[in-house]
Design a protein around this motif. Structure first.
Motif, PDB file in Angstrom:
ATOM      1  N   PHE A 123      52.416  46.446  43.214  1.00 42.29           N
ATOM      2  CA  PHE A 123      51.650  45.515  42.981  1.00 42.29           C
ATOM      3  C   PHE A 123      51.505  44.687  41.443  1.00 42.29           C
ATOM      4  O   PHE A 123      51.209  43.576  41.373  1.00 42.29           O
ATOM      5  N   ALA A 124      51.045  45.761  40.756  1.00 43.09           N
ATOM      6  CA  ALA A 124      51.087  45.467  39.364  1.00 43.09           C
ATOM      7  C   ALA A 124      52.206  44.812  38.842  1.00 43.09           C
ATOM      8  O   ALA A 124      51.813  43.891  37.975  1.00 43.09           O
ATOM      9  N   ASP A 125      53.406  45.131  39.023  1.00 43.89           N
ATOM     10  CA  ASP A 125      54.456  44.394  38.598  1.00 43.89           C
ATOM     11  C   ASP A 125      54.548  43.020  39.015  1.00 43.89           C
ATOM     12  O   ASP A 125      55.194  41.953  38.331  1.00 43.89           O
ATOM     13  N   LYS A 126      54.089  42.715  40.195  1.00 49.06           N
ATOM     14  CA  LYS A 126      53.957  41.552  40.841  1.00 49.06           C
ATOM     15  C   LYS A 126      52.876  40.575  40.428  1.00 49.06           C
ATOM     16  O   LYS A 126      52.682  39.379  40.692  1.00 49.06           O
ATOM     17  N   SER A 129      46.490  41.615  42.131  1.00 49.41           N
ATOM     18  CA  SER A 129      45.293  42.757  41.939  1.00 49.41           C
ATOM     19  C   SER A 129      44.773  43.093  43.337  1.00 49.41           C
ATOM     20  O   SER A 129      43.835  44.165  43.252  1.00 49.41           O
ATOM     21  N   GLU A 130      45.265  42.866  44.512  1.00 51.16           N
ATOM     22  CA  GLU A 130      45.004  43.460  45.733  1.00 51.16           C
ATOM     23  C   GLU A 130      46.140  42.914  46.661  1.00 51.16           C
ATOM     24  O   GLU A 130      47.006  42.143  46.320  1.00 51.16           O
ATOM     25  N   ILE A 131      46.201  43.631  47.586  1.00 50.01           N
ATOM     26  CA  ILE A 131      47.298  43.686  48.851  1.00 50.01           C
ATOM     27  C   ILE A 131      47.029  42.575  49.406  1.00 50.01           C
ATOM     28  O   ILE A 131      46.107  42.235  50.221  1.00 50.01           O
ATOM     29  N   PRO A 132      48.051  41.804  49.836  1.00 49.38           N
ATOM     30  CA  PRO A 132      47.933  40.308  50.587  1.00 49.38           C
ATOM     31  C   PRO A 132      47.665  40.952  51.812  1.00 49.38           C
ATOM     32  O   PRO A 132      48.049  41.934  52.380  1.00 49.38           O
ATOM     33  N   SER A 133      47.028  39.919  52.602  1.00 49.36           N
ATOM     34  CA  SER A 133      46.537  40.050  53.875  1.00 49.36           C
ATOM     35  C   SER A 133      47.529  39.685  55.100  1.00 49.36           C
ATOM     36  O   SER A 133      47.372  39.901  56.203  1.00 49.36           O
ATOM     37  N   ASP A 134      48.544  39.087  54.558  1.00 49.41           N
ATOM     38  CA  ASP A 134      49.588  38.725  55.555  1.00 49.41           C
ATOM     39  C   ASP A 134      51.144  38.893  54.884  1.00 49.41           C
ATOM     40  O   ASP A 134      51.145  39.010  53.463  1.00 49.41           O
ATOM     41  N   LEU A 426      43.956  49.419  45.190  1.00 47.53           N
ATOM     42  CA  LEU A 426      44.752  49.470  44.216  1.00 47.53           C
ATOM     43  C   LEU A 426      44.219  50.090  42.761  1.00 47.53           C
ATOM     44  O   LEU A 426      44.885  50.255  41.875  1.00 47.53           O
ATOM     45  N   ASP A 427      42.710  50.717  43.205  1.00 47.40           N
ATOM     46  CA  ASP A 427      42.123  51.123  42.119  1.00 47.40           C
ATOM     47  C   ASP A 427      42.591  52.685  41.909  1.00 47.40           C
ATOM     48  O   ASP A 427      42.680  53.405  43.142  1.00 47.40           O
ATOM     49  N   ASP A 428      43.052  53.209  40.826  1.00 46.24           N
ATOM     50  CA  ASP A 428      43.773  54.435  40.707  1.00 46.24           C
ATOM     51  C   ASP A 428      42.814  55.589  41.126  1.00 46.24           C
ATOM     52  O   ASP A 428      43.491  56.612  41.366  1.00 46.24           O
ATOM     53  N   MET A 429      41.471  55.381  41.013  1.00 44.53           N
ATOM     54  CA  MET A 429      40.510  56.597  41.232  1.00 44.53           C
ATOM     55  C   MET A 429      39.912  56.328  42.423  1.00 44.53           C
ATOM     56  O   MET A 429      38.979  57.315  42.865  1.00 44.53           O
ATOM     57  N   HIS A 430      40.501  55.473  43.384  1.00 45.51           N
ATOM     58  CA  HIS A 430      39.871  55.330  44.769  1.00 45.51           C
ATOM     59  C   HIS A 430      40.339  56.412  45.579  1.00 45.51           C
ATOM     60  O   HIS A 430      41.698  56.540  45.824  1.00 45.51           O
ATOM     61  N   LEU A 431      39.503  56.975  46.570  1.00 43.86           N
ATOM     62  CA  LEU A 431      40.054  57.874  47.441  1.00 43.86           C
ATOM     63  C   LEU A 431      41.003  57.337  48.218  1.00 43.86           C
ATOM     64  O   LEU A 431      42.045  57.821  48.884  1.00 43.86           O
TER      65      LEU A 431
END
Length: 571
Positions: A123-126, A129-134, A426-431
């Motif tokens: 997703f960073a390469d695209k 900042s967040e994953i699309p919902s569809d 997409l936060d590297d530190m999030h569980l």
């Protein structure tokens, strides 16, 4: 941006404090005069869910000698036909099951995982900042069919072909579309038009949703069901269905491989519980949100809610503040336990509730509640419930998340794929951060209540973030306020939105309080005086089904959601 999904109906909001629902032109006789319908009573077996044809399919299985597990599969398969925006074999499922032979509760986590070939870097390469919902980027492997087989293999006595027979026939011959479902279907037309296979599967003449009472057929879904009936789960995870989904994914920029499907497994887990006023309330541990309901109950138990009054400003305020505290923890600590050691036992402990309760102000709405420290030193869905003649009890929830999930039907399979992958952070530190072959946070949760070691109440409330809130409100209505199983679901509900969510989105101040018309104007004014942002709203309050087991009389008492098209049926 904070994601708020209303999965079980569109939310209509108005600032008017005196908005009221139309009142019936009559008053029912009996003790509960404002009830929408009578409690359904039966002695042998019962099914309650959000569509009458699905409930009847399950009841037919019970009458033919099938177990609660068999009937649940038959009911769910039919729901995939008649309520396709809410569920289907493109999604996941969770179950709490009471096996009367072993006198034990079992939990089934049949949720799927992210593709091996996807990562946060994708997703960073695209530049996202967040994953699309569809779309295909929101996909995770569907766990439904594997879950069916796990449930049937452990507790069923019929074949999968027998379980799916009624759903296959209905998908082929068609069914008349019911009122609430027709409305949800119509609202999804613009997004379904973006995908040719979705258009061909779900829209009449490629243009519109079926109208109320119009007969709709889905021969491609019947074909997929028939392949599963004949070949078992292998048809879905190693055979023609998997191959068609993966081929579609490859053509459309997705990341699925056949290995993602071949390696899929379900997990039997131990349900977890808290005791609320002498009743043991059972939920499943994360990656679902069920323990949020237990946390809320622990926070509310010290208060005399009955004395404060049903849906009074004081009761609603305490509920809202408990919800904020629980959901702050939900945003931080609920994730796939295969990837992180989660503090589940600590979160649902009475000791932790006492610590968190120190933050609860009885006179003021809290703002931006932080997560706690539970490591102490000392999102559309369907719900169904079945009880059989042997008193096996099945609490079963299944979903493709948003209405029609990802909006994508991959080829000619006849069903939409879920979009659960959009609930990863997409936060590297999030569980709950996205990682390959990982289960995302889930909103769908079944529940059960036992009393003195025996099943007392088998129930659930569908509807994304509303689910844990709904679980608590139903139990308060029954345990604290003495309402029967139908009146407990009919009563006006409260919904709080704006908490931080497990994708890493921040909280939104004190959030927004949505109230149905049955809450008094006086309560609305008092809540606003405490600092709550309150609106009268229509829709979005979930969908409840429940069966109470009266062991003394040997009677089942069933109820279903008046906000839906459903039915409770028994024999």
């Amino acid at each position: 941006m904070h994601r708020f999904f209303v999965l079980c109906g569109v939310l209509f909001m108005t600032a008017a404090a005196d908005a009221q629902s139309p009142q019936a032109g009559y008053e029912r006789s009996g003790a509960m005069r404002n009830q929408s319908r009578s409690v359904v009573m039966a002695r042998h077996g019962m099914v309650a869910t959000s569509h009458p044809l699905a409930a009847q399919a399950g009841l037919d299985v019970l009458k033919a000698g099938g177990t609660a597990a068999d009937a649940a599969i038959a009911t769910n398969a039919m729901l995939g036909v008649v309520e396709p925006m809410s569920c289907g074999i493109g999604g996941d499922l969770f179950v709490i099951y009471w096996d009367n032979k072993t006198q034990k509760l079992y939990g089934l986590n049949a949720s799927g995982r992210s593709p091996y070939n996807i990562s946060r870097k994708t997703f960073a390469d695209k530049g996202l900042s967040e994953i699309p919902s569809d779309g295909v980027l929101s996909w995770s492997v569907p766990g439904c069919v594997h879950g069916w087989e796990e449930l049937r293999g452990k507790f069923g006595n019929q074949t999968l072909a027998e379980n799916l027979q009624a759903a296959i026939a209905t998908a082929e011959e068609g069914f008349p579309v019911s009122e609430v479902i027709a409305g949800g279907w119509k609202s999804s037309v613009p997004s379904l038009r973006d995908w040719p296979d979705s258009t061909a599967t779900y829209l009449i003449d490629g243009e519109r949703a079926p109208a109320v009472g119009e007969v709709f057929r889905n021969p491609n879904l019947a074909k997929s069901y028939r392949q599963i009936a004949e070949q078992g789960p292998a048809a879905f995870y190693r055979g023609p269905i998997a191959k068609e989904i993966v081929a579609f994914s490859e053509r459309n920029g997705g990341y699925f491989s056949l290995k993602d499907f071949a390696d899929h497994t379900s997990t039997w887990v131990e349900p977890v519980s808290t005791n609320y006023r002498g009743y043991d309330v059972w939920e499943l541990p994360p990656n679902g949100q069920g323990i949020a309901a237990l946390q809320m109950l622990n926070l509310l138990e010290p208060y005399d809610l009955k004395k404060l009054g049903h849906n009074s400003a004081e009761t609603i305020h305490l509920f809202l503040e408990a919800k904020k505290l629980a959901f702050a923890d939900r945003a931080k600590f609920y994730a796939d336990p295969d990837f992180e050691k989660l503090p589940t036992a600590e979160l649902i402990s009475k000791e932790y509730a006492r610590e968190r309760a120190k933050l609860l102000d009885r006179n003021k709405a809290s703002v931006d509640v932080p997560a706690g420290n539970p490591r102490l030193e000392t999102c559309d869905t369907v719900y169904l419930t079945v009880v059989d003649k042997d008193r096996n009890c099945c609490s079963f929830i299944q979903s493709i998340f948003n209405g029609f999930g990802s909006q994508v039907v991959p080829g000619n399979v006849g069903f939409a794929m879920q979009n659960r992958g959009c609930l990863f952070a997409l936060d590297d530190m999030h569980l709950n951060r996205l990682e390959p072959h990982k289960r995302p946070f889930h909103t769908i949760i079944p529940a059960m209540v036992t009393k003195d070691g025996k099943p007392w109440f088998c129930y659930g409330v569908m509807g994304g973030d509303m689910q844990a809130q709904g679980h608590v409100q139903i139990l308060l209505n029954m345990i604290d306020f003495g309402l029967n199983v139908q009146a407990a679901g009919d009563a006006a509900r409260v919904m709080h939105t704006g908490s931080a969510d497990p994708t890493g989105s921040p909280a939104n101040g004190s959030g927004t309080v949505h109230l149905e018309a049955g809450v008094s104007d006086e309560a609305v004014a008092a809540l606003r005086a405490k600092g709550h942002k309150v609106f009268r709203s229509r829709g979005g309050y979930g969908g409840y089904q429940g069966i109470l087991i009266d062991g003394q009389q040997g009677v089942l008492q069933g109820a279903t959601e008046p906000r839906k098209d459903g039915a409770a049926v028994g024999y």
